[in-house]
Motif scaffolding. Structure first.
Motif, PDB file in Angstrom:
ATOM      1  N   LEU A  33     -14.401 -22.797  -0.896  1.00 26.61           N
ATOM      2  CA  LEU A  33     -15.424 -22.388   0.087  1.00 26.61           C
ATOM      3  C   LEU A  33     -15.828 -23.436   0.960  1.00 26.61           C
ATOM      4  O   LEU A  33     -16.935 -23.272   1.355  1.00 26.61           O
ATOM      5  CB  LEU A  33     -16.552 -21.744  -0.801  1.00 26.61           C
ATOM      6  N   MET A  34     -15.143 -24.742   0.855  1.00 25.61           N
ATOM      7  CA  MET A  34     -15.707 -25.722   1.564  1.00 25.61           C
ATOM      8  C   MET A  34     -14.567 -26.580   2.150  1.00 25.61           C
ATOM      9  O   MET A  34     -13.342 -26.429   1.850  1.00 25.61           O
ATOM     10  CB  MET A  34     -16.879 -26.677   0.737  1.00 25.61           C
ATOM     11  N   PHE A  35     -14.751 -27.654   3.315  1.00 20.11           N
ATOM     12  CA  PHE A  35     -13.482 -28.239   3.627  1.00 20.11           C
ATOM     13  C   PHE A  35     -13.579 -29.556   2.899  1.00 20.11           C
ATOM     14  O   PHE A  35     -12.122 -30.029   2.968  1.00 20.11           O
ATOM     15  CB  PHE A  35     -13.934 -28.528   5.331  1.00 20.11           C
ATOM     16  N   ASP A  36     -14.451 -30.158   2.492  1.00 16.70           N
ATOM     17  CA  ASP A  36     -14.320 -31.391   1.589  1.00 16.70           C
ATOM     18  C   ASP A  36     -15.328 -31.526   0.412  1.00 16.70           C
ATOM     19  O   ASP A  36     -16.469 -31.418   0.495  1.00 16.70           O
ATOM     20  CB  ASP A  36     -14.798 -32.367   2.625  1.00 16.70           C
ATOM     21  N   SER A  37     -15.044 -31.354  -0.656  1.00 20.35           N
ATOM     22  CA  SER A  37     -15.645 -31.315  -1.905  1.00 20.35           C
ATOM     23  C   SER A  37     -16.511 -32.620  -2.356  1.00 20.35           C
ATOM     24  O   SER A  37     -17.196 -32.623  -3.070  1.00 20.35           O
ATOM     25  CB  SER A  37     -14.666 -31.082  -3.300  1.00 20.35           C
ATOM     26  N   ASN A  38     -16.134 -33.691  -1.356  1.00 21.14           N
ATOM     27  CA  ASN A  38     -16.770 -34.845  -1.619  1.00 21.14           C
ATOM     28  C   ASN A  38     -18.059 -34.865  -0.263  1.00 21.14           C
ATOM     29  O   ASN A  38     -18.621 -36.210  -0.345  1.00 21.14           O
ATOM     30  CB  ASN A  38     -15.884 -36.227  -1.152  1.00 21.14           C
ATOM     31  N   ASP A  39     -18.395 -33.901   0.205  1.00 20.29           N
ATOM     32  CA  ASP A  39     -19.283 -33.992   1.443  1.00 20.29           C
ATOM     33  C   ASP A  39     -20.452 -33.295   0.772  1.00 20.29           C
ATOM     34  O   ASP A  39     -20.537 -32.181   0.261  1.00 20.29           O
ATOM     35  CB  ASP A  39     -18.910 -33.053   2.608  1.00 20.29           C
ATOM     36  N   LEU A  40     -21.674 -34.148   0.744  1.00 17.71           N
ATOM     37  CA  LEU A  40     -23.076 -33.722   0.277  1.00 17.71           C
ATOM     38  C   LEU A  40     -23.529 -32.606   0.795  1.00 17.71           C
ATOM     39  O   LEU A  40     -23.902 -31.690   0.045  1.00 17.71           O
ATOM     40  CB  LEU A  40     -23.845 -34.898   0.419  1.00 17.71           C
ATOM     41  N   LYS A  41     -23.293 -32.481   1.985  1.00 11.37           N
ATOM     42  CA  LYS A  41     -24.089 -31.211   2.625  1.00 11.37           C
ATOM     43  C   LYS A  41     -23.183 -30.108   2.362  1.00 11.37           C
ATOM     44  O   LYS A  41     -24.006 -29.048   1.974  1.00 11.37           O
ATOM     45  CB  LYS A  41     -24.286 -31.496   4.172  1.00 11.37           C
ATOM     46  N   GLU A  42     -22.022 -30.095   2.541  1.00 10.88           N
ATOM     47  CA  GLU A  42     -21.183 -28.810   1.927  1.00 10.88           C
ATOM     48  C   GLU A  42     -21.498 -28.554   0.596  1.00 10.88           C
ATOM     49  O   GLU A  42     -21.650 -27.298   0.179  1.00 10.88           O
ATOM     50  CB  GLU A  42     -19.672 -29.301   2.324  1.00 10.88           C
ATOM     51  N   SER A  43     -21.284 -29.711  -0.194  1.00 10.26           N
ATOM     52  CA  SER A  43     -21.453 -29.223  -1.639  1.00 10.26           C
ATOM     53  C   SER A  43     -22.553 -28.766  -1.900  1.00 10.26           C
ATOM     54  O   SER A  43     -22.841 -27.563  -2.784  1.00 10.26           O
ATOM     55  CB  SER A  43     -21.425 -30.481  -2.411  1.00 10.26           C
ATOM     56  N   SER A  44     -23.924 -29.211  -1.365  1.00 10.00           N
ATOM     57  CA  SER A  44     -25.135 -28.464  -1.598  1.00 10.00           C
ATOM     58  C   SER A  44     -25.112 -27.187  -1.285  1.00 10.00           C
ATOM     59  O   SER A  44     -25.863 -26.421  -1.961  1.00 10.00           O
ATOM     60  CB  SER A  44     -26.178 -29.466  -0.889  1.00 10.00           C
TER      61      SER A  44
END
Length: 275
Positions: free
Chosen positions: A164-175
């Motif tokens: 459901l996101m492009f990068d699981s290490n991206d803080l904004k996407e993860s949040s």
């Protein structure tokens, strides 16, 4: 400027009303969606894997039977406790189960969905979707639209959350993704169970997404392989409630998961960490 102030006033008045919790009010546990086993004592009660209004997740290295575990949960939810789901019980009460597969093509997704119908029979309350061909944003937006328009949902399975996101290490996407999980479960009073990979040589779930899930989930579940490749051990790593006892399941010759009576002792820890 004045209209902007009025809009904010209305918004915050609504939040003020919706978020208030009376500390003197009657305490009541949220009803369970899925449980495993019972507490001991004179008045045993089911031990929750997941309750309505919350979300949980299962983690394991790639190809470690996460999808088979989610199939077990789906079987238990659709049929209650069965011969295959010994000890695991669903508390469905005619609610719907929505099963999203984000990773596999239609052929393999259909094989997964058919496991449940082969064991539980066909049901209009079991809704299945393969979303591999869409972008992460399209998947997330579709789920938001679909969940809000579907009535009588009980359990939602998302296999897997990182898509459901492009990068699981991206803080904004993860949040953002975890905020959606919290929003859906709270507003729709459903339970969501999802899956994520573990980091290599670690029991930590992948990336910032895994860290956010750890902090916000009701239950964190791990799978460990045994020396027999068709058997995995299920452990409750963290829980907001009473943790369930570990158990094991095997995948039989028909490609169907089945909970075992006892837990094997021959877990190959090195193999688990190398996978």
């Amino acid at each position: 400027m004045e209209q902007h102030k009025i809009d904010y006033e209305t918004k915050y008045e609504r939040i003020l009303e919706d978020s208030y919790v009376d500390p003197k009010g009657e305490l009541s546990q949220p009803p369970l969606a899925v449980s495993f086993g019972f507490t001991s004592g004179n008045s045993p009660v089911p031990i929750g894997i997941g309750s309505y209004g919350n979300f949980s997740f299962v983690q394991a290295p790639p190809k470690s039977k996460k999808t088979f575990f989610l199939s077990l949960v789906a079987m238990a939810y659709m049929n209650g406790e069965t011969d295959r789901t010994k000890g695991m019980t669903g508390h469905r009460k005619n609610k719907k189960l929505i099963h999203y597969d984000t990773e596999q093509g239609r052929f393999h997704a259909q094989k997964v969905f058919r496991r449940i119908t082969d064991v539980c029979g066909e049901s209009n309350d079991y809704l299945t979707y393969a979303l591999r061909q869409y972008t992460p944003m399209e998947r997330l937006d579709f789920m938001d639209w679909h969940l809000n328009k579907t009535k009588d949902i009980g359990l939602v399975i998302i296999d897997g959350i990182a898509d459901l996101m492009f990068d699981s290490n991206d803080l904004k996407e993860s949040s953002k993704v975890v905020q959606y999980l919290m929003k859906w479960t709270q507003e729709l009073n459903i339970h969501i169970m999802t899956a994520i990979h573990s980091n290599w040589n670690s029991e930590k779930p992948t990336g910032h997404l895994g860290s956010f899930l750890e902090k916000k989930a009701e239950t964190q579940i791990s799978l460990e392989l045994t020396e027999q490749k068709n058997i995995a051990v299920v452990k409750c790593m963290r829980s907001r409630g009473f943790p369930f006892d570990k158990f094991a399941f095997e995948v039989d010759f028909n490609g169907l998961p089945n909970i075992l009576e006892s837990v094997p002792e021959n877990i190959d820890r090195d193999k688990y960490l190398r996978i």
